[in-house]
Design a protein around this motif. Sequence first.
Motif: not given
Length: 352
Positions: A212-221
């Motif tokens: 699985d993938f998750s990119f929302a936290g990267l956007k916040t960073a």
Amino acid sequence: MQVLGIESSCDETGVALVRTRAVGTPELRAHALHSQIAMHQAYGGVVPELASRDHIRRVLPLTRQVLDEAGATLADVDVVAFTRGPGLAGALLVGAGVACALAAALGKPVLGVHHLEGHLLSPFLSADPPEFPFVALLVSGGHTQLMRVDAVGQYTLLGESIDDAAGEAFDKSAKLMGLGYPGGPALSRLAITGRADAFALPRPLLHSGDLDFSFAGLKTAVLTQHRKLGDAPTPAQLADLAASTQAAIVEVLVKKSIAALKATGLRRLVVSGGVGANAELRRQLDAAALKRGWRVHYPELALCTDNGAMIALAAAMRLQAGAGQASMDHAFDVRPRWPLDQIDSPAAPRVS
């Protein structure tokens, strides 16, 4: 058999004509595409109502252009295919309505096509087409998925994004940096002059043990780092942030793709969708494949974005494989939300 394909799922109107062959992949005879990027730039993103209205203006002139370039007429069309979903409901209804009305007038059958299946099969139109089975990385503005593909219509979901897709991470990060719309390509261009190790950005779920993938936290960073640069970051600082952002996204995509190939025991990867045009992603995937003796296949760059060629191709390949049947029932509906692994499920949400 000649298939006319119409794509209208979001902000590109695409029309194409393909012809099946006795052996091999159907032949692309002609295709035409109109992008709405210039129209939506003033709003910083796609405005669904404007997108739908523009599809209405463009689809018939593009159809005439395609037929003229192919040296064909409407009478030569055997099947009319259209994007049934997923996508913006209003935009999908334009393509579906035109396709079904045209088919009814011609007395020809229609076939609704899954947008992501079009992307998935689009590398079959490239100079280096893949062979089944393979792992597919579908990576676009709205979707990031890894699929096992055994044949046309035989898809097994291996992993997907649980929040933002990779394309959304590119676009939203670019917007935070003030790069405008469409943000992904702008960020990638800026990243060329930056240092990929300038900022220590997270790689969400990189070591999760699943696909699985998750990119929302990267956007916040990215937002946090951009604020630390102050109100007037220098061009060099923005380039470094762009390069670091791209590096984080690409590393996750590459390592998850490698893990999917290892988990399935397959040695062939197909990459499709708009983010599949990213040069750094292609470079790293090619290097990983060369090291391991694997093969990676991509669509031609002109066919990475939404287009009619992939819709006509997917319809033709389904008909050839016996995985789909065109219908003389010209009533239509669309499926704005339609998971690819539920492509043959009658329970998928519909809009008539």
